[in-house]
Enzyme design. Structure first.
Site, PDB file in Angstrom:
ATOM      1  N   ASN A 278      -8.156 -55.640   1.270  1.00  0.00           N
ATOM      2  CA  ASN A 278      -9.553 -55.371   0.887  1.00  0.00           C
ATOM      3  C   ASN A 278     -10.234 -54.297   1.728  1.00  0.00           C
ATOM      4  OD1 ASN A 278      -9.639 -57.312  -1.283  1.00  0.00           O
ATOM      5  ND2 ASN A 278      -9.601 -58.886   0.301  1.00  0.00           N
TER       6      ASN A 278
ATOM      7  N   ARG B 218     -19.224 -52.324  -0.614  1.00  0.00           N
ATOM      8  CA  ARG B 218     -19.965 -53.597  -0.622  1.00  0.00           C
ATOM      9  C   ARG B 218     -20.164 -54.081   0.807  1.00  0.00           C
ATOM     10  NH1 ARG B 218     -16.045 -56.495  -4.395  1.00  0.00           N
ATOM     11  NH2 ARG B 218     -15.870 -54.683  -5.728  1.00  0.00           N
TER      12      ARG B 218
ATOM     13  N   ALA C  86      -8.162 -60.450   6.252  1.00  0.00           N
ATOM     14  CA  ALA C  86      -8.106 -61.913   6.176  1.00  0.00           C
ATOM     15  C   ALA C  86      -6.733 -62.478   6.551  1.00  0.00           C
ATOM     16  CB  ALA C  86      -8.514 -62.375   4.786  1.00  0.00           C
TER      17      ALA C  86
ATOM     18  N   HIS D 101     -11.094 -55.664  14.748  1.00  0.00           N
ATOM     19  CA  HIS D 101     -11.962 -56.062  13.632  1.00  0.00           C
ATOM     20  C   HIS D 101     -13.262 -55.276  13.701  1.00  0.00           C
ATOM     21  CE1 HIS D 101      -9.231 -59.258  12.708  1.00  0.00           C
ATOM     22  NE2 HIS D 101      -9.206 -59.557  13.997  1.00  0.00           N
TER      23      HIS D 101
ATOM     24  N   ARG E  72     -19.323 -65.153  12.858  1.00  0.00           N
ATOM     25  CA  ARG E  72     -19.253 -65.383  11.414  1.00  0.00           C
ATOM     26  C   ARG E  72     -18.697 -66.794  11.126  1.00  0.00           C
ATOM     27  NH1 ARG E  72     -16.551 -60.398   8.589  1.00  0.00           N
ATOM     28  NH2 ARG E  72     -17.516 -61.439   6.791  1.00  0.00           N
TER      29      ARG E  72
HETATM   30  O1  CA2 Z   1     -14.198 -57.407  10.549  1.00  0.00           O
HETATM   31  C1  CA2 Z   1     -13.085 -57.069  10.144  1.00  0.00           C
HETATM   32  O2  CA2 Z   1     -12.601 -55.955  10.326  1.00  0.00           O
HETATM   33  C2  CA2 Z   1     -12.261 -58.064   9.312  1.00  0.00           C
HETATM   34  O3  CA2 Z   1     -10.891 -57.922   9.683  1.00  0.00           O
HETATM   35  C3  CA2 Z   1     -12.473 -57.668   7.868  1.00  0.00           C
HETATM   36  C4  CA2 Z   1     -11.818 -58.621   6.867  1.00  0.00           C
HETATM   37  C5  CA2 Z   1     -12.190 -60.069   7.195  1.00  0.00           C
HETATM   38  O4  CA2 Z   1     -11.469 -60.950   6.334  1.00  0.00           O
HETATM   39  C6  CA2 Z   1     -11.902 -60.432   8.644  1.00  0.00           C
HETATM   40  O5  CA2 Z   1     -12.324 -61.771   8.878  1.00  0.00           O
HETATM   41  C7  CA2 Z   1     -12.657 -59.506   9.569  1.00  0.00           C
HETATM   42  C8  CA2 Z   1     -12.271 -58.321   5.451  1.00  0.00           C
HETATM   43  C9  CA2 Z   1     -12.068 -56.904   5.003  1.00  0.00           C
HETATM   44  C10 CA2 Z   1     -12.714 -56.715   3.659  1.00  0.00           C
HETATM   45  O6  CA2 Z   1     -13.555 -55.593   3.724  1.00  0.00           O
HETATM   46  C11 CA2 Z   1     -14.446 -55.373   2.710  1.00  0.00           C
HETATM   47  C12 CA2 Z   1     -15.288 -54.316   2.869  1.00  0.00           C
HETATM   48  C13 CA2 Z   1     -16.210 -54.046   1.903  1.00  0.00           C
HETATM   49  C14 CA2 Z   1     -16.295 -54.815   0.768  1.00  0.00           C
HETATM   50  C15 CA2 Z   1     -15.444 -55.888   0.612  1.00  0.00           C
HETATM   51  C16 CA2 Z   1     -14.507 -56.164   1.586  1.00  0.00           C
END
Ligand code: CA2
Length: 151
Positions: free
Chosen positions: A11, A18, A82, A105, A112
């Site tokens: 993602n 978003r 994730a 991250h 969170r």
């Molecule tokens: O904070 C981070 O970099 C994470 O690795 C990002 C992951 C999340 O599951 C981790 O807990 C923390 C999610 C990446 C998804 O990024 C998006 C960005 C914009 C819109 C939707 C998803």
């Protein structure tokens, strides 16, 4: 010149589209540009990748292990998305190859949801960084440079 391999998990290709309040408004292409400059400044070549597939990320860690053995790798910076919170396979790949790896991250995962507080990556990472926004990528590249004289 050694290569920094930056791996982005599921993602992260949606970055900038978003949730700007959590991840900012820069796209993954913008992050790659930022990393290019940071690698130039620190004397590294950059290899920047993203995948939504756990197995592909595992294969890339294996590739990094071969590069480390060949002496061409400075290290890996991994934002496993994730998969950080679920993947014993990534844990095993990092441990099995012994790659020098910084877990990164964008958001402060500890501020969170509780499910983001556990990482399968942290116990096998050399270092962990979170909460600096996308600028964390540049900070991690500078940190990788500072770590080069460590085993
Ligand atoms: O904070 C981070 O970099 C994470 O690795 C990002 C992951 C999340 O599951 C981790 O807990 C923390 C999610 C990446 C998804 O990024 C998006 C960005 C914009 C819109 C939707 C998803």
């Amino acid at each position: 010149m050694k290569t920094v391999l930056i791996l982005n998990g599921p993602n992260l290709n949606l970055l900038g589209t978003r949730e700007p309040q959590v991840y900012g408004s820069q796209t993954l292409a913008d992050v790659q540009t930022l990393c290019d400059s940071a690698c130039d400044a620190n004397g590294f070549d950059l290899d920047f990748r993203q995948s939504n597939h756990e197995g592909e990320l595992v294969e890339w860690i294996h590739e990094a292990g071969r590069m480390q053995t060949a002496g061409t790798l400075a290290g890996v910076i991994l934002n496993a998305g994730a998969y950080t919170h679920t993947s014993a396979a990534l844990h095993d790949a990092i441990k099995g190859t012994g790659v020098k790896l910084i877990e990164l991250h964008i958001s402060n995962v500890f501020a969170r949801e509780a499910f983001r507080h556990h990482s399968y990556i942290s116990p096998v990472a050399k270092a962990v960084m979170c909460g600096f926004g996308v600028n964390g990528y540049a900070l991690a590249i500078a940190a990788m440079a500072a770590m080069q004289d460590q085993p």
